[in-house]
Design a protein around this motif. Structure first.
Motif, PDB file in Angstrom:
ATOM      1  N   ASN A   1      -6.260   3.087  10.622  1.00  0.00           N
ATOM      2  CA  ASN A   1      -6.617   2.066  11.620  1.00  0.00           C
ATOM      3  C   ASN A   1      -7.169   0.804  10.964  1.00  0.00           C
ATOM      4  N   GLU A   2      -7.589   0.898   9.710  1.00  0.00           N
ATOM      5  CA  GLU A   2      -8.089  -0.265   8.970  1.00  0.00           C
ATOM      6  C   GLU A   2      -6.997  -0.879   8.092  1.00  0.00           C
ATOM      7  N   THR A   3      -5.752  -0.677   8.430  1.00  0.00           N
ATOM      8  CA  THR A   3      -4.638  -1.156   7.614  1.00  0.00           C
ATOM      9  C   THR A   3      -4.638  -2.673   7.454  1.00  0.00           C
ATOM     10  N   VAL A   4      -4.077  -3.135   6.345  1.00  0.00           N
ATOM     11  CA  VAL A   4      -3.934  -4.581   6.108  1.00  0.00           C
ATOM     12  C   VAL A   4      -2.789  -5.156   6.938  1.00  0.00           C
ATOM     13  N   LEU A   5      -1.976  -4.299   7.536  1.00  0.00           N
ATOM     14  CA  LEU A   5      -0.846  -4.758   8.348  1.00  0.00           C
ATOM     15  C   LEU A   5      -1.291  -5.019   9.789  1.00  0.00           C
ATOM     16  N   SER A   6      -0.353  -5.536  10.575  1.00  0.00           N
ATOM     17  CA  SER A   6      -0.673  -5.896  11.961  1.00  0.00           C
ATOM     18  C   SER A   6      -0.949  -4.675  12.830  1.00  0.00           C
ATOM     19  N   ARG A   7      -0.431  -3.527  12.427  1.00  0.00           N
ATOM     20  CA  ARG A   7      -0.650  -2.265  13.139  1.00  0.00           C
ATOM     21  C   ARG A   7      -0.435  -1.115  12.166  1.00  0.00           C
ATOM     22  N   PRO A   8      -0.985   0.049  12.463  1.00  0.00           N
ATOM     23  CA  PRO A   8      -0.726   1.208  11.589  1.00  0.00           C
ATOM     24  C   PRO A   8       0.751   1.610  11.639  1.00  0.00           C
ATOM     25  N   MET A   9       1.270   2.027  10.508  1.00  0.00           N
ATOM     26  CA  MET A   9       2.660   2.492  10.456  1.00  0.00           C
ATOM     27  C   MET A   9       2.767   3.884  11.063  1.00  0.00           C
ATOM     28  N   SER A  10       3.874   4.135  11.739  1.00  0.00           N
ATOM     29  CA  SER A  10       4.160   5.470  12.255  1.00  0.00           C
ATOM     30  C   SER A  10       4.810   6.303  11.150  1.00  0.00           C
ATOM     31  N   SER A  11       5.010   7.579  11.437  1.00  0.00           N
ATOM     32  CA  SER A  11       5.661   8.448  10.443  1.00  0.00           C
ATOM     33  C   SER A  11       7.089   7.982  10.170  1.00  0.00           C
TER      34      SER A  11
ATOM     35  N   THR B   1       3.607 -11.889   5.117  1.00  0.00           N
ATOM     36  CA  THR B   1       3.611 -11.238   6.419  1.00  0.00           C
ATOM     37  C   THR B   1       2.754  -9.987   6.439  1.00  0.00           C
ATOM     38  N   THR B   2       2.242  -9.691   7.627  1.00  0.00           N
ATOM     39  CA  THR B   2       1.574  -8.410   7.853  1.00  0.00           C
ATOM     40  C   THR B   2       2.329  -7.599   8.905  1.00  0.00           C
ATOM     41  N   ASP B   3       3.469  -8.130   9.343  1.00  0.00           N
ATOM     42  CA  ASP B   3       4.277  -7.452  10.342  1.00  0.00           C
ATOM     43  C   ASP B   3       4.999  -6.257   9.706  1.00  0.00           C
ATOM     44  N   VAL B   4       4.912  -5.108  10.330  1.00  0.00           N
ATOM     45  CA  VAL B   4       5.484  -3.883   9.778  1.00  0.00           C
ATOM     46  C   VAL B   4       6.990  -4.020   9.581  1.00  0.00           C
ATOM     47  N   THR B   5       7.677  -4.577  10.568  1.00  0.00           N
ATOM     48  CA  THR B   5       9.144  -4.704  10.489  1.00  0.00           C
ATOM     49  C   THR B   5       9.563  -5.542   9.298  1.00  0.00           C
ATOM     50  N   TRP B   6       8.860  -6.657   9.080  1.00  0.00           N
ATOM     51  CA  TRP B   6       9.233  -7.542   7.970  1.00  0.00           C
ATOM     52  C   TRP B   6       8.903  -6.931   6.605  1.00  0.00           C
TER      53      TRP B   6
ATOM     54  N   LEU C   1       4.565   3.718 -13.946  1.00  0.00           N
ATOM     55  CA  LEU C   1       3.231   3.952 -14.513  1.00  0.00           C
ATOM     56  C   LEU C   1       2.324   2.739 -14.299  1.00  0.00           C
ATOM     57  N   ILE C   2       2.851   1.531 -14.550  1.00  0.00           N
ATOM     58  CA  ILE C   2       2.063   0.310 -14.362  1.00  0.00           C
ATOM     59  C   ILE C   2       1.656   0.156 -12.901  1.00  0.00           C
ATOM     60  N   SER C   3       2.619   0.384 -11.996  1.00  0.00           N
ATOM     61  CA  SER C   3       2.336   0.206 -10.576  1.00  0.00           C
ATOM     62  C   SER C   3       1.292   1.209 -10.083  1.00  0.00           C
ATOM     63  N   TYR C   4       1.427   2.475 -10.472  1.00  0.00           N
ATOM     64  CA  TYR C   4       0.430   3.479 -10.101  1.00  0.00           C
ATOM     65  C   TYR C   4      -0.957   3.090 -10.620  1.00  0.00           C
ATOM     66  N   THR C   5      -0.998   2.614 -11.852  1.00  0.00           N
ATOM     67  CA  THR C   5      -2.276   2.244 -12.461  1.00  0.00           C
ATOM     68  C   THR C   5      -2.894   1.048 -11.743  1.00  0.00           C
ATOM     69  N   LEU C   6      -2.066   0.038 -11.468  1.00  0.00           N
ATOM     70  CA  LEU C   6      -2.556  -1.131 -10.730  1.00  0.00           C
ATOM     71  C   LEU C   6      -3.075  -0.724  -9.355  1.00  0.00           C
ATOM     72  N   GLY C   7      -2.344   0.203  -8.706  1.00  0.00           N
ATOM     73  CA  GLY C   7      -2.748   0.645  -7.386  1.00  0.00           C
ATOM     74  C   GLY C   7      -4.097   1.332  -7.362  1.00  0.00           C
ATOM     75  N   GLY C   8      -4.484   1.912  -8.492  1.00  0.00           N
ATOM     76  CA  GLY C   8      -5.761   2.598  -8.554  1.00  0.00           C
ATOM     77  C   GLY C   8      -6.936   1.682  -8.827  1.00  0.00           C
ATOM     78  N   TYR C   9      -6.667   0.437  -9.302  1.00  0.00           N
ATOM     79  CA  TYR C   9      -7.770  -0.433  -9.726  1.00  0.00           C
ATOM     80  C   TYR C   9      -7.797  -1.801  -9.047  1.00  0.00           C
ATOM     81  N   LEU C  10      -6.674  -2.262  -8.496  1.00  0.00           N
ATOM     82  CA  LEU C  10      -6.621  -3.592  -7.892  1.00  0.00           C
ATOM     83  C   LEU C  10      -6.505  -3.502  -6.380  1.00  0.00           C
ATOM     84  N   SER C  11      -6.819  -4.592  -5.722  1.00  0.00           N
ATOM     85  CA  SER C  11      -6.693  -4.649  -4.270  1.00  0.00           C
ATOM     86  C   SER C  11      -5.222  -4.759  -3.876  1.00  0.00           C
ATOM     87  N   TYR C  12      -4.959  -4.591  -2.596  1.00  0.00           N
ATOM     88  CA  TYR C  12      -3.587  -4.643  -2.077  1.00  0.00           C
ATOM     89  C   TYR C  12      -2.889  -5.940  -2.478  1.00  0.00           C
TER      90      TYR C  12
END
Length: 488
Positions: free
Chosen positions: A45-55, A106-111, A158-169
């Motif tokens: 519910n605290e997503t950076v997007l305009s709405r939470p993504m569905s499954s 954009t923060t729109d899920v579709t885009w 590997l770089i992307s996983y590492t960045l994801g663990g230490y940097l913001s979205y």
């Protein structure tokens, strides 16, 4: 014919150029890894997007890059034959840039989903860009340099996983965007493939390209010999002459002759050339079978299923940390493949790693079905299988696809191979869950082990060894009958 040895300066410049081209594969790694560590945020519910993504949205987030790649694959051959290896590679770098720019705006899920589909178009071009590497590399190191693309892909993960663990979205997204733009700029500094330049009649530019990649004077005999060698491979009479003799000695004799051919764009389409080329048709069948077999060995679905298995076996370890270790496992294995492939050959590595993967999947299947060992042993088997598979099976089909075809049909055949790669992957993933529900997770891995052993048998009897051979010498192997090929 005695093979010329590669000089140190030649090795270094070709390795550097390969590193630049393989930076494209890093972009693919970024796109494929990014959804895995953003899912939690996107669904909250605290997503950076305009709405939470569905499954359904989450499923599309991971699968749409594959759809983009599949739809773009048929156009890759045309682009690489029309615009050249260099500019087509740069062109297919643009979808990565466009995709990340869209995500920043954009923060729109579709885009966001559309952006990932667009990025998938770049993945299709990145896979075919191996042609560029194979055409600038010396025969003695061609396999290793081509295999570097897999290392680039796993490095990107590997770089992307590492960045994801230490940097913001947004910091992660901006980093990926910057690196995607930098990739295009760096590739723009490289000379075009000399094979393509000869193919379109630009011999002077081809001589300059050969001079750059071979580190020799543009007026040297070595440049002249290389152009003659490329012309020989482009001569439409080549296959008939090789088939008439059906002997490597004939290839050596032809290499000494300076055949006069038109150094202009072929009047025939790639499809017409392919239909007339028996060696290319046989090579395509071989590569498609090997590609299908290696994908059906199960590593693709193991990656999908790895996170819940890790959570069950090592619940105290963060999932991001497990993912980083798995990416590191893949990267080290792919680098080992780079070192071994030109020393031991493609065929040997395929046989050994297919057989070893079969053993790993049998053990993993038994462990998942009967739990006969501690939980940590499941993790060990996942890492071991991933490592062994990546050393050979995951990389060599792509190396073969880039080197076994004649230059005039190389892009066309690679487009077909890459399209089938997407189809094989889709089929493997789509049948996995129904099979698990029908027979259980363990027995499914027994099926994977059968495919592994069948792949080893096929590699032994039907895959010729291409280590250190030029394109015309490789055609001889596919023109021979099956019995002769077995003893090669």
């Amino acid at each position: 014919m005695e093979k010329d040895k590669i000089k140190t300066s030649e090795f270094l410049i070709q390795s550097l150029a390969t590193g630049v081209i393989c930076f494209m594969a890093c972009q693919t790694g970024f796109v494929m890894a990014w959804p895995s560590y953003t899912v939690a945020n996107f669904m909250s519910n605290e997503t950076v997007l305009s709405r939470p993504m569905s499954s359904i949205d989450i499923s599309l987030l991971g699968s749409l890059p594959n759809v983009g790649g599949l739809l773009a694959s048929p156009f890759c051959g045309y682009a690489f034959n029309t615009f050249g290896r260099k500019y087509a590679t740069m062109f297919f770098g643009l979808p990565y840039v466009v995709g990340w720019v869209m995500v920043t705006l954009t923060t729109d899920v579709t885009w966001v989903l559309v952006a990932m589909a667009i990025a998938g178009v770049g993945i299709a071009g990145q896979n075919v860009s191996l042609i560029y590497i194979s055409e600038i590399a010396h025969d003695s190191i061609r396999g290793g340099l081509t295999a570097c693309s897999a290392s680039g892909f796993f490095l990107g993960i590997l770089i992307s996983y590492t960045l994801g663990g230490y940097l913001s979205y947004m910091q992660v997204v901006y980093t990926h965007l910057t690196l995607a733009a930098l990739t295009i700029l760096l590739i723009g500094l490289l000379p075009e493939s000399p094979v393509f330049l000869v193919l379109v009649g630009k011999e002077k530019e081809a001589a300059k390209s050969i001079s750059f990649y071979r580190r020799v004077s543009v007026t040297s005999k070595a440049v002249e010999a290389e152009i003659s060698k490329i012309k020989l491979q482009l001569d439409p009479r080549l296959e008939k002459m090789l088939e008439a003799e059906n002997d490597v000695e004939m290839t050596d004799m032809l290499m000494e002759k300076k055949l006069e051919i038109e150094a202009a764009q072929p009047s025939e389409s790639a499809w017409s050339s392919f239909k007339k080329s028996k060696s290319s048709r046989r090579a395509l069948i071989t590569v498609l079978i090997i590609m299908g077999a290696t994908i059906l060995m199960g590593c693709v679905v193991l990656q999908v299923y790895a996170e819940p298995l890790f959570k069950e076996a090592v619940p105290t370890m963060p999932s991001n940390q497990c993912a980083i270790f798995l990416a590191l496992d893949f990267l080290i294995a792919s680098l080992l493949c780079v070192v071994l492939i030109d020393k031991f050959g493609r065929k040997f590595l395929l046989i050994v790693t297919s057989s070893a993967s079969g053993v790993c999947t049998v053990l993993l299947g038994a462990q998942l079905q009967f739990h006969w060992a501690p939980a940590w042993f499941t993790v060990l088997l996942i890492y071991l299988f991933s490592f062994v598979y990546t050393v050979g099976c995951a990389v060599i089909p792509f190396v073969l696809a880039s080197e076994v075809f004649l230059p005039e049909v190389r892009s066309f055949c690679n487009s077909i191979v890459m399209a089938f790669t997407w189809i094989y992957t889709f089929i493997t993933l789509i049948i996995f869950n129904p099979l698990v529900e029908a027979v259980g997770l363990g027995p499914v891995f027994y099926f994977f082990s059968v495919v592994c052993f069948l792949g080893a048998i096929y590699s032994h009897y039907c895959v010729p060894e291409t280590k250190g051979l030029s394109a015309d010498e490789i055609q001889v192997l596919f023109l021979k009958n099956r019995r002769q090929s077995i003893h090669k």
